[in-house]
Design an enzyme around this catalytic site. Sequence first.
Site, short mmCIF file in Angstrom:
data_model
loop_
_atom_site.label_atom_id
_atom_site.label_comp_id
_atom_site.label_asym_id
_atom_site.label_seq_id
_atom_site.Cartn_x
_atom_site.Cartn_y
_atom_site.Cartn_z
N GLU A 139 0.83 -1.22 0.00
CA GLU A 139 0.00 0.00 0.00
C GLU A 139 0.85 1.26 0.00
O GLU A 139 0.51 2.27 -0.62
CB GLU A 139 -0.90 -0.01 1.25
CG GLU A 139 -1.89 1.13 1.33
CD GLU A 139 -3.00 1.03 0.29
OE1 GLU A 139 -3.79 0.09 0.37
OE2 GLU A 139 -3.06 1.88 -0.60
N LYS A 215 4.76 4.70 -10.01
CA LYS A 215 3.54 4.40 -9.24
C LYS A 215 2.42 3.95 -10.17
O LYS A 215 1.64 3.06 -9.84
CB LYS A 215 3.12 5.63 -8.44
CG LYS A 215 4.11 5.96 -7.33
CD LYS A 215 3.84 7.34 -6.76
CE LYS A 215 4.85 7.68 -5.67
NZ LYS A 215 4.83 9.13 -5.37
#
Lengths: 324, 167
Positions: A139, A215
Amino acid sequence: MIKIAIIGFGTVGQGVAEVLMEKRDYLRQIIGDYKVVAVADSKGSLIGDFDLLNAIKIKRERGLPEGMDAMEIVENQDFDLLIETTITNIETGEPGLSYIKKALKRGKNVITSNKGPLVVAYSELIELAKENNCKLLFEATVGGAMPVIKLVNNCLAGNKILSIKGILNGTCNYILSRMEKEKMPFEQILAEAQELKIAEADPSYDVDGIDAASKLVIVANALLGIDAKFEDVEITGIREITPEAFDVAMEKGYTIRLIAEAGSNGLKVSPRLIPLQHPLALQGTLNALLIKTDLAGDVVVVGKGAGKRETASAIVSDLIQLYG
Amino acid sequence: MFTLIVELKDKPGQLIKTLEPISRLGGNVIGIVHKRDKITPLKKIPVEISIEIDENKVPELVDALKASGITVREYNEVRLVTTSSLLLVGHIVHTDISDTINRIDSTGYAEVIDLHINMPQLNEPSTALITISATGKENLRKAVELLKVICKEKKILVIEPINEEFS
């Protein structure tokens, strides 16, 4: 008793250690008893019975003492969970990639904040975790404290994710939102951001879109099921944007932000025109993600994309996901 | 949106003959206006029909109507229906702005309908908001891709909008 090894003891690793101490009573109620049995960085380590707060103090004052090296710990020490927070290298994924692979091969769970290994070898790592009946959670790699991976996998379970668009680099967003307000050139605002430690001395990783693209690769793999690599991302950075560009855009009710986008048309990081009232027209260092789904429609999350405690928040949430 | 004007005889069953091929080709009728005040010398009534239909099916529709004996008076073949504005940053004027515009306009399916340039100083990069219209979403996407190719050649930064469905 969950035995934890923290490899990588910089800002993020120390932040996690602090939160593990600070919230010990609370976390024990949820995940049971736990203990950090090893901390290591590139220069030294502590293993066995040691005081975690003291370890942080030692690290800050004189660095971790020479001892068993990080790879040896991952290979031979007795632990249940590896928290991998070493420095990011998106070309080789190392050293984190080797640590994660080794831990997974030993059947140990892994939580990482490190984009590199996932950008380089996402599917290999997920496959490795499956084969060895353990979990790899990450996460913290995308959007810092902003919930993304678990939001989609848990709260939006059952939805097909059609596309995602978002602000995944706080430094670029800071620079662009300051340029919008101050109408000053890129170089000047960059210098200001460097002074405030929002941008690094070598800003290319941020302003050339490399960080956002990394990302995006993770998000595309994890949420859209696209087997994407870094080379698949079409990247345009923000260096060429002028203050006049904001003038012209704003006359028509737009501003400019660096947007990472993944969907059926591929992966792209580029400056985009955003209507001023759009949820992605954010100010400052915030991150945001607009998730298009088939059932829930559009969902937007906004949050802090970086920072010691923010990243620790994401790691602790993974810890609870694993053992809660 | 596509508008069609047909001339129908003033007797029952005429309109349904017009609507059948529209429906068969997947068209959605938005509005029908009988222009009784504009009745033709041959006593036919002009009827204006607005439809949403795949632009590629328009020629087939017109042929089908003609084949069933309906007079198609006019239809707007090329109508620019989709518009997008993009921002360009760089040496826009010095890299031959009219060539950039011409190459979009000469596609036949898209054209530059508005250009707003800001030139701060000589030899400094300028900014332009360019608005392109095209005959449909797919053509707009193609026109934007073409603009990106042209701008890459000319080293101009293209900033695309986020809110358009094609992006």
